[in-house]
Structures are given as structure tokens and as C-alpha cells.
Write a protein that holds these residues in place. Sequence first.
Motif, PDB file in Angstrom:
ATOM      1  N   ALA A  70       2.984   8.148  -4.419  1.00 24.37           N
ATOM      2  CA  ALA A  70       2.942   7.784  -3.011  1.00 24.37           C
ATOM      3  C   ALA A  70       2.212   8.884  -2.250  1.00 24.37           C
ATOM      4  O   ALA A  70       1.839   9.909  -2.816  1.00 24.37           O
ATOM      5  N   GLY A  72       0.815  -1.215   0.000  1.00 23.23           N
ATOM      6  CA  GLY A  72       0.000   0.000   0.000  1.00 23.23           C
ATOM      7  C   GLY A  72       0.846   1.260   0.000  1.00 23.23           C
ATOM      8  O   GLY A  72       0.567   2.206   0.720  1.00 23.23           O
ATOM      9  N   ALA A  73       1.905   1.250  -0.806  1.00 29.77           N
ATOM     10  CA  ALA A  73       2.782   2.421  -0.881  1.00 29.77           C
ATOM     11  C   ALA A  73       2.337   3.377  -1.973  1.00 29.77           C
ATOM     12  O   ALA A  73       2.529   4.581  -1.868  1.00 29.77           O
ATOM     13  N   ILE A  74       1.755   2.841  -3.032  1.00 26.96           N
ATOM     14  CA  ILE A  74       1.370   3.698  -4.158  1.00 26.96           C
ATOM     15  C   ILE A  74      -0.121   3.581  -4.452  1.00 26.96           C
ATOM     16  O   ILE A  74      -0.765   2.594  -4.086  1.00 26.96           O
TER      17      ILE A  74
END
Lengths: 173, 217
Positions: free
Chosen positions: B184, B169-171
Motif C-alpha cells: 500500500a 486502488g489500495a495496493i
Amino acid sequence: MEIEITAEEREAIKTTVAEALEKNSYRRDRLLPILQEVQGRLGYLPREAMEQIASSLKIPEVDVYSVATFYNQFRLNPPGEHQIKVCMGTACHMAGGHIIMDSFARRLNIKEGETTPDRKFSLERVACVGCCALAPVVVVNENVEGKVRPTRVDGILMALGKEIGKKNEEEKR
Amino acid sequence: MSRQVTITIDGQQVTAAEGDKLLWVALDHGIYIPHLCGIREKEHPDASCRLCFVEVEGLPNPVTSCTLPVKEGMVVRTRSERVDRLVRTAFELLLSNHRLSCAKCGKNGRCELQKIAQERGLKLKLTRMRSLLVEKPVDDSPEKFYYDPNRCVLCGRCVWADREKAKIGAIGFVRRGMDRRVAAFWEQPLADSPCIECLACVEACPVGALVAKEMKE
């Protein structure tokens, strides 16, 4: 441009977000009402608020940012003491609304949607303010300025107390 | 196991499990249909790239094959004048917002856009449309890869890989309209995000937006 936040504001953000979360029972599907509540009370969505919402709802931070940047309703910077809204409706667009926007952006040294570091001015675009005959239109606080030319920009800002030119003179000395 | 059905694609008889999406059935049988946003595992495809159109007998208009479950006796044509027109336009729309300098691109030769152009005889340049590309800075912060938003086609495969494969769930997608992009949180560099550089997104990227660094030479 990052706006500095005082410790006091930080505290206010924390309690506001906590209350908004509580009110919506920490439900992920209530993300939008939570964001609306926070913006309704703080006037904008600070980065700290979004981080807190993400960690409380156990969703990625970028998802909160994604929603907040998708809807025009949300603003990421605090409203300035004087809010300058440049109309970008069809008529104003044709009459050069973007040139007026650029003039303000250059004078205030901020981009569209941003606030000056001293929080005196915030600049934003609006869709249509309903007086297309006066295009291009700028709404300063609640006053409508019609048929704005780039040369008018300095006058508008000076009337609001912005010191223009002085800084340059000081630099010259 | 679900029921096997027989369908006809471009005159070729193929068997497949009922309910499978036509795009993947065709690809599994060596019949190429252009596609960018398609993800086999995804139950509800986005169908956002508008490249996988086919003609199906009995349906009035071309349909996106990634959303079409196969049915017994289905007769499909992957090419027709209408399909080619739709694909040509969708392809050029993608290119109108894409940095077209293949020679300098890290994915040159392995790019899905180049493959589509070759398969369908399309040009990798703008003929009818003008370029609307606004140059955005390349994010060179990760150690193992770089992200060039100017080459992104917004297919969403990296976001899916980040969520479903890497479970990070970074981008995600941010902003909208012409400003839409993959980024991000707070659009900060990927090195400052929760990204662990597992390269799942790099593997998923069909174009030169997310490229592993050692391949750059």
C-alpha cells in the motif's frame, strides 16, 4: 524513521506541489515531470507532496509511491546537512562497500536512503564515482574518501561534528 | 461473434474463436498449461511469470501461450524438452524467492505452485539455486485476511483485481528488482490504506500471499 516537518515546510510543500501541478496542466501522463519538479525544488519527495499529487491527479496514492520508489532518481527523505554517499559500484562492492555502508548505518542509527531525525546526516548508495582504484570509496559532501575501512567511519563522522562516545559516557553517569 | 477456427493441441482437435489467447483456449478444453500471471480479461497480458510456454509448429522458439492469439490450423505441443527446461528454470526462480513451508501455509492444497509442481513433475524445493528470500513481516492488520509478502510471486493478479474488479486502488507494485513487492502507499499496513476488505485480491491470489483469515483455523 519518520522525519518531522515544520508548519513552514508544510506550507512550502503545498505551494511547490500546486505550482508543479499547474505547470503540467494536472495531466496524469505528466506524473514523472511533476515529481521531478517537486524534488528539484524541495530536494526530496515528502509524503505530503505525494498525497497531494495523487488527490489532485485523481490517481491512487500507491501509484505515485510506486513511481517514486521505482526510480533511483527520487529520494523519500530530506537530504541531510552532510550527505554521505557510499559507493556500491563493482570495485567498491568487491572491496567491501556494503561493510562500510553497514558501519555508517549503525553509527548513525539509520538505514540506507534515510536521514537522521536532526537532519544532520543522510546516507545513500551511489553506483560508481569513478575512482575505483581507491575502493571502497565514500563521498562525503563533495569530498572523496578512498580506501575507507570501518575504523575510518567514526573519524569521518567526528570531522563533521558528530559527537561519538559522549552520549554513552553521559548514560554511564 | 468472431470466426471459429480449429487448432490442434497435443494431437487433440479443438475449436475456438479466432484471436482468443491460446492459454485460455487450452484450459477451457481441459488441457493444462502452467500459468500464474495470466488474466483472461486482460487485453495485453504481462507474460511475466514465464510458465506458460508452448511449442507452435512453424515458430522457431517456444512462445508464451497467454500472448498468442489462435489461428486456423495452428498445431501446438504443450510439452517438449525446450518448454520443460524453460518452465523448470522459471519455476525454480520463483521458488528461490518464496517461503517454502507448505505445511504452515494457509493455501496448502489449493496453491497454484503446488498444482504446477504436480502437473509438471517439478520439485517444491531448490536444487540448483540458493534461496534469496529476505524475510519480510507479515501484514496481519486487516480483519478478514492477512498478507504474507514472503509467499508472494508478484503475479499482479491482486493488483489487477483491486483496480478492475474492486475499483479501489489500495495496493500496487512498489520498489524494484529484488525489493519489488506488492504494498500500500508508503508501505503502511493495509488497515491504514483505502482497502475496504472486499477480498477481491484474496480471491485472485494464486498462492499463500493473500489468505482469508477464517480458513486459517
